[in-house]
Enzyme design. Structure first.
Site, short mmCIF file in Angstrom:
data_model
loop_
_atom_site.label_atom_id
_atom_site.label_comp_id
_atom_site.label_asym_id
_atom_site.label_seq_id
_atom_site.Cartn_x
_atom_site.Cartn_y
_atom_site.Cartn_z
CB CYS A 11 140.25 -54.75 -4.60
SG CYS A 11 139.65 -53.16 -4.00
CE1 TYR A 27 133.42 -55.21 -0.24
CE2 TYR A 27 132.50 -54.10 -2.16
CZ TYR A 27 133.49 -54.87 -1.58
OH TYR A 27 134.54 -55.31 -2.34
#
Length: 340
Positions: free
Chosen positions: A51, A182
């Protein structure tokens, strides 16, 4: 990074993407004003090496020398729909918190909370309760509130005289790059995708212009702004270029940014926190809404990460008046097979 900006892993790419705000925004401070005072050994940092938001805290913790003060739990890069899980540990439990899923620490803090189970997260070890999942504030507090526990020679990652400029740069990087990839990758329509993708590359080109004549984003030393850009750039060719369709060009094709990110990668505290295997397996195997086969690509070739970057010719002092962090402790080393 949350497990459910939609309703689970299969939802990625099928619903409009919206970044969840951190629901638990308590701060751990020197004066303990939120009820959580800085205290060596009291808290545990939970991350996934996959992440980018969690990777910020890994870099900051290393640069500041907080390994002894703030222990580390690394989650499996492959989530299930319950949450981040500790299947990398013996018996599938975190050895300090004694839990199988990070959601258990969330539930001890609050039941039926809005939003997902995200990393990075800091957990209070004595109570087993989540303290914060505020990924935006967490590293700023490590830099400014935990100073009594910093190693000797720790750099100033958020210098007071540069904070306004750092904040301005970080806001643009967050909107267009950190979060922009994203929005492109999880877009559900062509126009939405094209707008997000165009924004990513427009900002990258502006950043390249900024970095052409200066080694770091703000001032002549590494700051929080560099950490936040690095964690997206280091993933760019491995996952964002293909998986998220941010493919106008590869990072390796931009001379300035490729040299900049290699410079940081080769700086102690940056590359030694990066696990390319975790990164690739997480994105390609968890986001089944956009990669239903769960096939993980073989590339890209990682050998270029260790090639000369020549950024030192621009001057700059990576750690300012400080020193590099020491060697990575044995239990936190990245397996050689997961690195260049």
């Amino acid at each position: 990074m949350s497990r459910d900006d939609g309703d689970g892993n299969t939802d990625y790419g099928r619903r409009a993407f919206k970044r969840s705000k951190a629901h638990f925004s308590d701060r751990i401070t020197a004066d303990g004003r939120d009820g959580w005072p800085v205290e060596a050994g009291r808290y545990r940092l939970v991350v996934s090496r996959a992440c980018p938001w969690a990777s910020r805290s890994l870099v900051s913790r290393r640069l500041l020398g907080l390994e002894d003060a703030l222990s580390l739990a690394v989650a499996d890069p492959i989530q299930d729909d319950r949450s981040w899980r500790f299947t990398l540990d013996e018996d599938g439990r975190d050895p300090v918190l004694g839990i199988r899923y990070l959601s258990e620490a969330y539930d001890r803090r609050e039941r039926d909370y809005p939003g997902g189970v995200s990393v990075p997260a800091i957990v209070d070890v004595p109570s087993g309760r989540l303290v914060t999942n505020d990924y935006q504030q967490l590293t700023l507090d490590l830099a400014t509130e935990w100073t009594a526990l910093h190693r000797e020679g720790a750099p100033d990652l958020y210098p007071d005289k540069l904070r306004d400029e750092i904040d301005e740069v970080m806001a643009d990087v967050y909107q267009d790059v950190n979060n922009g990839v994203y929005r492109a990758g999880f877009a559900t329509g062509q126009e939405e995708y094209e707008a997000a993708c165009a924004g990513v590359f427009r900002r990258l080109e502006l950043l390249a212009g900024r970095l052409e004549q200066q080694r770091y984003l703000v001032g002549d030393t590494i700051t929080e702004a560099d950490i936040r850009l690095f964690t997206t750039l280091v993933r760019f060719d491995a996952v964002y270029h293909g998986h998220f369709k941010c493919n106008r060009w590869k990072l390796t094709e931009n001379q300035v940014l490729w040299a900049y990110v290699r410079d940081l990668y080769q700086t102690p505290g940056f590359g030694d926190t990066v696990d390319f295997d975790h990164i690739k397996r997480h994105y390609y195997q968890v986001h089944t809404g956009i990669n239903p086969t769960r096939i993980v690509p073989l590339g890209p070739d990682l050998s270029g990460w260790l090639t000369p970057h020549h950024r030192e010719e621009l001057g700059g002092r990576p750690f300012g008046d400080g020193t590099p962090p020491g060697p990575v402790r044995a239990e936190e080393r990245i397996p050689a097979a997961h690195t260049p």
